[in-house]
Each structure stands twice: as C-alpha cells, then as structure tokens.
Design a protein around this motif. Structure first.
Motif, PDB file in Angstrom:
ATOM      1  N   GLY A  87      57.954 -26.642  13.385  1.00 50.42           N
ATOM      2  CA  GLY A  87      57.085 -25.642  14.004  1.00 50.42           C
ATOM      3  C   GLY A  87      57.520 -24.221  13.702  1.00 50.42           C
ATOM      4  N   ASP A  88      56.702 -23.275  14.138  1.00 51.32           N
ATOM      5  CA  ASP A  88      56.974 -21.855  13.912  1.00 51.32           C
ATOM      6  C   ASP A  88      58.133 -21.424  14.798  1.00 51.32           C
ATOM      7  OD1 ASP A  88      54.950 -21.479  12.025  1.00 51.32           O
ATOM      8  OD2 ASP A  88      53.453 -21.047  13.564  1.00 51.32           O
ATOM      9  N   GLY A  89      59.325 -21.416  14.241  1.00 53.26           N
ATOM     10  CA  GLY A  89      60.494 -21.071  15.022  1.00 53.26           C
ATOM     11  C   GLY A  89      60.782 -19.586  15.071  1.00 53.26           C
ATOM     12  N   ARG A  90      60.197 -18.831  14.148  1.00 52.87           N
ATOM     13  CA  ARG A  90      60.386 -17.373  14.169  1.00 52.87           C
ATOM     14  C   ARG A  90      59.116 -16.665  13.697  1.00 52.87           C
ATOM     15  NH1 ARG A  90      63.564 -15.210   8.916  1.00 52.87           N
ATOM     16  NH2 ARG A  90      63.009 -16.827   7.440  1.00 52.87           N
ATOM     17  N   ALA A  91      57.988 -17.232  14.061  1.00 48.23           N
ATOM     18  CA  ALA A  91      56.711 -16.645  13.653  1.00 48.23           C
ATOM     19  C   ALA A  91      55.664 -16.873  14.737  1.00 48.23           C
ATOM     20  CB  ALA A  91      56.243 -17.248  12.335  1.00 48.23           C
ATOM     21  N   LEU A  92      54.767 -15.924  14.861  1.00 52.92           N
ATOM     22  CA  LEU A  92      53.643 -16.018  15.784  1.00 52.92           C
ATOM     23  C   LEU A  92      52.363 -15.696  15.036  1.00 52.92           C
ATOM     24  CD1 LEU A  92      54.800 -14.069  18.965  1.00 52.92           C
ATOM     25  CD2 LEU A  92      54.586 -16.540  18.715  1.00 52.92           C
ATOM     26  N   MET A  93      51.370 -16.557  15.172  1.00 54.65           N
ATOM     27  CA  MET A  93      50.055 -16.192  14.673  1.00 54.65           C
ATOM     28  C   MET A  93      49.383 -15.342  15.744  1.00 54.65           C
ATOM     29  SD  MET A  93      47.031 -18.393  12.928  1.00 54.65           S
ATOM     30  CE  MET A  93      46.440 -19.297  14.346  1.00 54.65           C
ATOM     31  N   ILE A  94      49.113 -14.091  15.395  1.00 59.02           N
ATOM     32  CA  ILE A  94      48.518 -13.212  16.397  1.00 59.02           C
ATOM     33  C   ILE A  94      47.002 -13.282  16.389  1.00 59.02           C
ATOM     34  CG2 ILE A  94      50.480 -11.655  16.464  1.00 59.02           C
ATOM     35  CD1 ILE A  94      48.928  -9.722  14.692  1.00 59.02           C
ATOM     36  N   GLY A  95      46.435 -13.932  15.381  1.00 57.67           N
ATOM     37  CA  GLY A  95      44.997 -14.106  15.390  1.00 57.67           C
ATOM     38  C   GLY A  95      44.418 -14.290  14.003  1.00 57.67           C
ATOM     39  N   GLU A  96      43.128 -14.611  13.987  1.00 59.51           N
ATOM     40  CA  GLU A  96      42.381 -14.758  12.747  1.00 59.51           C
ATOM     41  C   GLU A  96      41.335 -13.657  12.657  1.00 59.51           C
ATOM     42  OE1 GLU A  96      40.735 -18.730  12.703  1.00 59.51           O
ATOM     43  OE2 GLU A  96      42.515 -19.477  13.754  1.00 59.51           O
ATOM     44  N   VAL A  97      41.147 -13.155  11.438  1.00 60.39           N
ATOM     45  CA  VAL A  97      40.109 -12.159  11.207  1.00 60.39           C
ATOM     46  C   VAL A  97      39.170 -12.681  10.124  1.00 60.39           C
ATOM     47  CG1 VAL A  97      41.523 -10.206  11.913  1.00 60.39           C
ATOM     48  CG2 VAL A  97      41.528 -10.926   9.516  1.00 60.39           C
ATOM     49  N   VAL A  98      37.934 -12.294  10.228  1.00 60.46           N
ATOM     50  CA  VAL A  98      36.934 -12.657   9.224  1.00 60.46           C
ATOM     51  C   VAL A  98      36.642 -11.416   8.395  1.00 60.46           C
ATOM     52  CG1 VAL A  98      34.625 -13.540   8.803  1.00 60.46           C
ATOM     53  CG2 VAL A  98      35.977 -14.438  10.727  1.00 60.46           C
ATOM     54  N   ALA A  99      36.951 -11.496   7.109  1.00 63.52           N
ATOM     55  CA  ALA A  99      36.791 -10.363   6.208  1.00 63.52           C
ATOM     56  C   ALA A  99      35.313 -10.077   5.953  1.00 63.52           C
ATOM     57  CB  ALA A  99      37.510 -10.648   4.891  1.00 63.52           C
ATOM     58  N   PRO A 100      35.004  -8.912   5.394  1.00 62.50           N
ATOM     59  CA  PRO A 100      33.599  -8.571   5.134  1.00 62.50           C
ATOM     60  C   PRO A 100      32.865  -9.581   4.260  1.00 62.50           C
ATOM     61  CG  PRO A 100      34.952  -6.606   4.989  1.00 62.50           C
ATOM     62  CD  PRO A 100      35.902  -7.761   5.157  1.00 62.50           C
ATOM     63  N   ASP A 101      33.588 -10.305   3.396  1.00 59.75           N
ATOM     64  CA  ASP A 101      32.932 -11.306   2.550  1.00 59.75           C
ATOM     65  C   ASP A 101      32.802 -12.658   3.237  1.00 59.75           C
ATOM     66  OD1 ASP A 101      35.533 -12.188   2.558  1.00 59.75           O
ATOM     67  OD2 ASP A 101      35.794 -12.167   0.383  1.00 59.75           O
ATOM     68  N   GLY A 102      33.200 -12.740   4.505  1.00 57.12           N
ATOM     69  CA  GLY A 102      33.051 -13.973   5.264  1.00 57.12           C
ATOM     70  C   GLY A 102      34.262 -14.884   5.234  1.00 57.12           C
ATOM     71  N   LYS A 103      35.278 -14.546   4.471  1.00 57.35           N
ATOM     72  CA  LYS A 103      36.465 -15.392   4.403  1.00 57.35           C
ATOM     73  C   LYS A 103      37.371 -15.128   5.601  1.00 57.35           C
ATOM     74  CE  LYS A 103      36.488 -16.009  -0.608  1.00 57.35           C
ATOM     75  NZ  LYS A 103      37.255 -15.873  -1.873  1.00 57.35           N
ATOM     76  N   ARG A 104      37.985 -16.202   6.056  1.00 57.65           N
ATOM     77  CA  ARG A 104      38.806 -16.150   7.268  1.00 57.65           C
ATOM     78  C   ARG A 104      40.290 -16.114   6.891  1.00 57.65           C
ATOM     79  NH1 ARG A 104      37.988 -17.698  12.652  1.00 57.65           N
ATOM     80  NH2 ARG A 104      35.810 -18.142  12.085  1.00 57.65           N
ATOM     81  N   PHE A 105      41.061 -15.301   7.624  1.00 60.98           N
ATOM     82  CA  PHE A 105      42.487 -15.171   7.345  1.00 60.98           C
ATOM     83  C   PHE A 105      43.289 -15.155   8.653  1.00 60.98           C
ATOM     84  CE2 PHE A 105      40.328 -13.230   3.757  1.00 60.98           C
ATOM     85  CZ  PHE A 105      41.030 -13.733   2.664  1.00 60.98           C
ATOM     86  N   ASP A 106      44.478 -15.751   8.589  1.00 56.55           N
ATOM     87  CA  ASP A 106      45.449 -15.647   9.680  1.00 56.55           C
ATOM     88  C   ASP A 106      46.252 -14.370   9.541  1.00 56.55           C
ATOM     89  OD1 ASP A 106      44.712 -18.222  10.378  1.00 56.55           O
ATOM     90  OD2 ASP A 106      46.630 -19.150   9.828  1.00 56.55           O
ATOM     91  N   LEU A 107      46.600 -13.772  10.662  1.00 52.89           N
ATOM     92  CA  LEU A 107      47.621 -12.725  10.719  1.00 52.89           C
ATOM     93  C   LEU A 107      48.798 -13.288  11.501  1.00 52.89           C
ATOM     94  CD1 LEU A 107      45.641  -9.448  11.559  1.00 52.89           C
ATOM     95  CD2 LEU A 107      46.101 -10.474   9.340  1.00 52.89           C
ATOM     96  N   GLN A 108      49.980 -13.242  10.894  1.00 48.26           N
ATOM     97  CA  GLN A 108      51.159 -13.831  11.519  1.00 48.26           C
ATOM     98  C   GLN A 108      52.318 -12.842  11.472  1.00 48.26           C
ATOM     99  OE1 GLN A 108      53.818 -16.653   9.461  1.00 48.26           O
ATOM    100  NE2 GLN A 108      53.047 -18.212  10.866  1.00 48.26           N
ATOM    101  N   LEU A 109      53.030 -12.711  12.584  1.00 51.38           N
ATOM    102  CA  LEU A 109      54.240 -11.906  12.622  1.00 51.38           C
ATOM    103  C   LEU A 109      55.445 -12.809  12.367  1.00 51.38           C
ATOM    104  CD1 LEU A 109      53.658  -9.662  15.784  1.00 51.38           C
ATOM    105  CD2 LEU A 109      53.003  -9.212  13.406  1.00 51.38           C
ATOM    106  N   LYS A 110      56.168 -12.540  11.276  1.00 44.85           N
ATOM    107  CA  LYS A 110      57.375 -13.312  10.968  1.00 44.85           C
ATOM    108  C   LYS A 110      58.592 -12.533  11.439  1.00 44.85           C
ATOM    109  CE  LYS A 110      58.116 -15.814   7.510  1.00 44.85           C
ATOM    110  NZ  LYS A 110      58.462 -16.282   6.135  1.00 44.85           N
ATOM    111  N   GLY A 111      59.356 -13.155  12.346  1.00 46.80           N
ATOM    112  CA  GLY A 111      60.541 -12.503  12.883  1.00 46.80           C
ATOM    113  C   GLY A 111      60.307 -11.902  14.251  1.00 46.80           C
ATOM    114  N   ALA A 112      59.288 -12.438  14.975  1.00 44.69           N
ATOM    115  CA  ALA A 112      58.853 -11.819  16.223  1.00 44.69           C
ATOM    116  C   ALA A 112      59.546 -12.374  17.463  1.00 44.69           C
ATOM    117  CB  ALA A 112      57.341 -11.972  16.379  1.00 44.69           C
ATOM    118  N   GLY A 113      60.508 -13.264  17.293  1.00 46.47           N
ATOM    119  CA  GLY A 113      61.253 -13.747  18.450  1.00 46.47           C
ATOM    120  C   GLY A 113      61.150 -15.238  18.665  1.00 46.47           C
ATOM    121  N   ARG A 114      61.841 -15.710  19.682  1.00 45.79           N
ATOM    122  CA  ARG A 114      61.944 -17.143  19.942  1.00 45.79           C
ATOM    123  C   ARG A 114      60.605 -17.753  20.345  1.00 45.79           C
ATOM    124  NH1 ARG A 114      66.310 -19.998  20.590  1.00 45.79           N
ATOM    125  NH2 ARG A 114      65.307 -21.263  22.184  1.00 45.79           N
TER     126      ARG A 114
END
Length: 469
Positions: A87-114
């Motif tokens: 599992g994500d031991g040092r990362a958090l997915m803060i959310g998904e965004v949908v780009a103007p072309d309709g493609k979906r992407f995760d935003l993840q903080l790596k190193g954000a804590g336990r």
C-alpha cells in the motif's frame, strides 16, 4: 485564480480498497519547481498552484474542498517474494482531475507522511528521491515514453532521518492512475472476487474501454507493457525495482526509486543497491515483465468464466503472446535508432553494434546520438571493428533525420542527477533547474548544456542507486 476541481472516482470504490488519511503537513514549505506546462495540460491554474493556497496543497498543509486524501491498498511480489500488504506507505492521492480533453489523472503527494500502510516507516521523503523522480519522469515524458509526471517539488522545511539527517521533500506526482498489478494481487490473494470485479470495471472504464472481458483487459495490459518495456530498453533505462507493485496497469512507467540510465553499455547492467543478483538488470526487464503479467493474469482467472481450465489456457496464451509483441516493439525502436526500417538485416546491424558496445562498455547514449552526427567512432577504442560495421551500415542508406529525432543528445546521467541533489542539500537548486530545463529538450544542442551530454569520468560514475525509503 482557481483551485483544482476534483472528480474522485477511485474513492467511490469499496472502502477496503483504500484508507482515508490526512497529510502530515510541512512546517516551512518552499516551492522548488512547478511544472507549468503540465498544470495547463491538466486544466489547472499555474498561478494558483504557485500561490499561497497552492503551496499549502502541494505541501500537504491544507487540501482544498473535494480532495480525496486517500492511501491505496495493494500487495506485491518483491524480488519474487509475495508481500500480502504494502500500500501507499508514504503517498496520498489528493484527488482526480479531468483535463480539458476529457482524460482523467490522479494527483498524489509523495512524502506526505504516515499512512496505515507505512509499516515501520515515517511516510516522509527526503529531497533526493523527489528531485530524482522529477528529473527522470519529466525526461521520459519529453521522450514520449508513457510515464507518471512531476507537477511540483516542494522542500518541507523539516529534517528526515535516514542514515543521516537530510532535508525533507514532497513531489506531486501525476498519473493516468496508480492502479498496479499489486493492486489486483491484494484482492486476488484474499479471494475477494467482488473487489476484483469492481477493480476490473474501474480499469476498463478508465483505461481500456474497448476491452469487453477480463481476458481482453489482460491482452490490452500485456500489449501496453510490451510497448513500454521496449521504449525503456531503447533508452538504456534500468528501472531497478520491477516488483509487481511497481507495474502500472495503465502502461505508464511508475516508481522511479533506484532507477538509472546506463552510461557504458552492458546488458547485465544493474544499479539498485538491493538487487544483488541482477534480477532487474537491463536485459532481464522483458523477462520480469512476463513474470509480473502472469501474476496479473492469475488474479483475473476467477472472473474469466466457470470453466477454470479454459480460463487458465486463455490467460496463459495471452501472457505467452508478450514476446512477439515485445520483439516487434523492440525492432521498431532500435531500428529507428540506427535509421533503418525493421528487417532481418537491420536486426543484424543492431546486434553487431550492441556486441561492439558491450565489449568496450561504450557509452549507450553517445554512440547512438553520434551515428547521426558522425561522431560515434570517437566512443570506441577498437575503431577498426567499428569502421567495418560502419561501412556495411552506410551501404544500407540509414535515414539521418529518423536517427536525429529518435536518439537524445542527453539523458538524466546519474552523476549529474547526484550533483543536483547534493547541491540541493545545501539549498542550491541551480544545478537542478539547469538539468530540468535541458532534459525537457533532449534533442536540442545548446552550448550551455554541452557539459550535460558528456559521459562521466571514472571518478564521477554512480554505480549504485537507492530507493530512498
């Protein structure tokens, strides 16, 4: 200026697939780098990201409304041995965004804590792995290789304790998704058919909409990985830790950790400090990919119909199709590197050249870039042997334009990346920014970047890389 608008599909899946967790935050965050072109590609406001509220998000101090703030659950075979819960031991997915072309992407903080998956770790990252992944992944993107991307790098203003005390950092990673072979293994080894089916449906909707069955999904993932690994090989890239939890179902390069690009060529090249037996050496990467894909296939078999024997046969046949797909992709990539169209004779030229390079550990990048510029001969000591190859190759009338747009003049050389990291430790980010700018234009020759294309001296070579955890 506008905050991101999140549309979080993964967080709607069964709660056992992730854990809700808050970021630890950063005491004195400082924005090191913001990838403005990528922000615009995602439909994000670069000015907002560079401002006070943006920095608060990128450092984990204050997530905007709609953020998911979840750590994903997954398992994984690490060096062939199953770890049932990673599992994500040092990362958090803060959310998904949908780009103007309709493609979906995760935003993840790596190193954000336990997180609940941190085990004995602190969930933090020191600055070195942040800068390494930023440089490596953005170079890959500039080369057109499917990869996760780096949106931002932040210095947290706190010290992280490893073998020594080092400055902390957070990277904001962008991915088509963070679903891995190990994600499927997590539920497969638990016999959780409901979660596996939900995961299949999610992956199909997100990445492979033409896949009409679990078998077709398997076939699509196999094809994506065959293409990806061939691209790695053509750049002299050694991932370093091809565990199943580091193979993305989307077909993107993920988790750079101890990754490195070869200087001197040899097929047995290994960099990772923990790969003591060469399991993930450069030449072994396609073989490991098959092994990983077989683990993925085993997770899908329970969904492939009531006839288990037929399901196993179908899945086995699909996995056994990898070598042909990979070889076709390898040929396409390496033939372009020597300016020829794929053929048996072109394959013979590639094999002869690689044998010459291996015998002397000639510089991988400089040899291929030198073929177009006429300077490849300088990379060899046994010049008579190279001259014989070169004369035969010239008779095949290679395309210099094809070579020039295929072979980069610079890569993220290990010693240059290490220089940038060491400078950053003392709060000097100029080497990092210079290297970052140059790697975003890997085919462009500019005098101020000439030093970045030079192979390392023997005393400068970096032969071991580390995960950073």
């Amino acid at each position: 200026m506008n905050a991101p608008v999140f549309d979080n599909s993964y967080a709607t899946l069964p709660p056992r697939m992730y854990a809700q967790v808050d970021a630890a935050g950063s005491p004195k965050p400082k924005l090191i780098a913001l990838n403005r072109p990528l922000a615009r590609r995602l439909g994000l406001d670069p000015d907002w990201l560079a401002g006070e509220q943006g920095l608060a998000m990128l450092s984990g101090n204050d997530l905007p409304p709609g953020a998911a703030s979840i750590a994903q659950a997954y398992a994984g075979h690490q060096f062939g041995h199953l770890s049932p819960q990673l599992g994500d031991g040092r990362a958090l997915m803060i959310g998904e965004v949908v780009a103007p072309d309709g493609k979906r992407f995760d935003l993840q903080l790596k190193g954000a804590g336990r997180t609940p998956f941190s085990r004995q770790g602190d969930g933090k990252s020191w600055l070195g792995p942040v800068l390494r992944e930023y440089l490596d992944s953005e170079f890959m993107a500039a080369m057109g290789v499917p990869t996760t991307r780096a949106l931002a790098a932040v210095a947290t203003g706190e010290q992280v304790h490893r073998e020594t005390t080092l400055p902390g950092g957070i990277m904001t990673r962008v991915a088509a998704s963070h679903i891995r072979v190990g994600t499927f293994e997590y539920f497969g080894i638990r016999g959780d058919i409901e979660a596996t089916r939900a995961l299949v449906d999610h992956v199909v909707a997100r990445h492979y909409r033409d896949a009409r069955s679990p078998l077709e999904l398997l076939e699509r993932v196999i094809a994506a990985q065959a293409s990806l690994i061939a691209r790695w090989m053509a750049l002299g890239f050694v991932h370093g830790v091809m565990n199943t939890d580091n193979m993305a179902i989307s077909g993107e390069t993920i988790d750079y950790g101890p990754a490195a690009f070869m200087d001197g060529y040899h097929p047995d090249t290994v960099f990772s400090s923990i790969d003591r037996h060469g399991r993930y050496a450069w030449a072994e990467q396609p073989h490991v990919a098959i092994w990983n894909l077989a683990q993925f296939a085993s997770c899908l078999i329970p969904l492939m119909g009531a006839d288990e024997e037929k399901a196993v046969e179908d899945a086995t046949r699909a996995v056994h199709g990898f070598p042909d797909l990979y070889q076709a992709a390898w040929m396409q990539n390496f033939c372009a590197k020597i300016g020829l169209q794929p053929s048996d004779s072109a394959k013979a030229f590639i094999d002869r050249l690689l044998d010459l390079m291996a015998a002397e550990r000639a510089d991988f990048t400089r040899v291929f870039a030198g073929l177009a510029s006429g300077e490849a001969r300088d990379e060899f000591m046994a010049r008579d042997a190279f001259d014989a190859w070169y004369g035969d190759w010239q008779k095949a009338k290679p395309d210099p334009e094809l070579m020039a747009k295929t072979n980069p003049v610079r890569i993220p050389r290990n010693h240059r990346v290490e220089e940038a990291i060491q400078a950053a430790i003392v709060d000097d980010f100029a080497p990092f920014h210079k290297l970052d700018e140059a790697l975003h234009s890997p085919f462009e020759n500019r005098p101020e970047w000439d030093d970045l294309a030079i192979a390392p001296l023997e005393s400068e070579r970096v032969t071991r890389t580390f995960c950073g955890t």
